[in-house]
Design an enzyme around this catalytic site. Structure first.
Site, PDB file in Angstrom:
ATOM      1  N   GLY A   1       5.019  -1.113   2.760  1.00 40.93           N
ATOM      2  CA  GLY A   1       4.190   0.067   2.565  1.00 40.93           C
ATOM      3  C   GLY A   1       4.992   1.358   2.483  1.00 40.93           C
ATOM      4  O   GLY A   1       6.039   1.504   3.115  1.00 40.93           O
TER       5      GLY A   1
ATOM      6  N   HIS B   1       0.806  -1.213   0.000  1.00 41.57           N
ATOM      7  CA  HIS B   1       0.000   0.000   0.000  1.00 41.57           C
ATOM      8  C   HIS B   1       0.846   1.273   0.000  1.00 41.57           C
ATOM      9  O   HIS B   1       1.899   1.359   0.619  1.00 41.57           O
ATOM     10  CB  HIS B   1      -0.932   0.009   1.210  1.00 41.57           C
ATOM     11  N   ASP B   2       0.382   2.245  -0.764  1.00 40.45           N
ATOM     12  CA  ASP B   2       0.921   3.603  -0.801  1.00 40.45           C
ATOM     13  C   ASP B   2       2.331   3.688  -1.389  1.00 40.45           C
ATOM     14  O   ASP B   2       2.999   4.713  -1.257  1.00 40.45           O
ATOM     15  CB  ASP B   2       0.912   4.239   0.597  1.00 40.45           C
TER      16      ASP B   2
END
Length: 262
Positions: free
Chosen positions: A139, A121-122
């Site tokens: 992440g 994520h991200d």
């Protein structure tokens, strides 16, 4: 109409260009958008709020746009955005972002993403990168343009890897890697300048010499990071052709948040 295999399940709300090809037993969710020329092989799952650009090639068994693996995630409509002309090989996992950060995971264009790569994520992955088999991005990782990440390499959350860097096989990356550097190992160590990569990208001798000088100032003269930054900034007038490279290094060092790989 897109070319969709009879065994594929494509939600009627998904937005697919007429030239898109979807292989057998692939699942495409309602919030997915896929642009022209992209081909998706069999047994792929594309879900979440996922936008995929033009002329990508996604191989079988990839998982694209699944819920991220952050325990704080509560199903918010965060995104995965993929650019153009990427190759995404078998068993790659690309997750959506989180509201705790930018709510978006972004993959650029012209990337070569090999089997079993994980992008959490991200993350932000630039253009023209190579992520070799089993490379794992935790992440919030940021990967610059033209970076090569060796197979079986793990990159710690929030780490930044500068443009044109190369990370060797089976490395543990827990600090930021400045642009142009060649690193590997566990613990990670800087081995030199990614000269082969720079020559393949038609860097002139003047630019390569400037990169070598920046490496020397950072790693060979016992300077503090701040002193090295000042010395690198002062290189500009003596290497006008490399002004952009020098500025890139300066900006990266100023933004480094986990300390730089030594």
């Amino acid at each position: 109409m897109a070319s969709i295999h009879p065994t594929a399940i494509v939600d009627p709300k998904a937005e697919l260009d007429a030239s898109v090809e979807i292989g057998p037993y692939t699942l495409v969710g309602p919030h997915v958008k896929i642009a022209a020329g992209t081909t998706v092989a069999g047994h792929v799952v594309i879900e979440g709020h996922t936008t995929i650009g033009r002329d990508n090639r996604i191989f079988q068994f990839a998982s694209v746009g699944a819920a991220n693996q952050d325990k704080k995630y509560k199903g918010e409509p965060t995104e995965l955005v993929i650019g153009d002309r990427n190759t995404i090989r078998e068993f790659v996992t690309l997750n959506v972002g989180t509201v705790q950060d930018k709510a978006r995971t972004r993959i650029g264009s012209d990337n070569w993403i090999m089997a079993y790569v994980h992008v959490a994520h991200d993350c932000v992955v630039g253009d023209n990168t190579t992520l070799a088999n089993n490379a794992t991005l935790a992440g919030h990782v940021e990967i610059g343009d033209w970076v090569t990440v060796g197979g079986l390499t793990g990159i710690h959350q929030f780490v930044k890897v500068g443009a044109h860097a190369m990370i060797g096989f089976a490395s543990a990356v827990s600090q930021d890697v400045p642009p142009f550097m060649l690193v590997d190992g566990n613990p990670l160590a800087v081995r030199g300048v990614n000269v082969v990569g720079l020559r393949r990208r038609d860097f002139s001798n003047e630019r390569i010499n400037a990169v070598r000088q920046m490496h020397k100032l950072l790693y060979r003269e016992g300077r503090t990071l701040e002193a090295a930054r000042e010395a690198i900034a002062a290189l500009g007038p003596s290497a006008p052709e490399a002004a952009g490279d020098i500025a890139m290094m300066g900006a990266f060092l100023a933004a480094a948040s986990r300390g730089i790989a030594r």
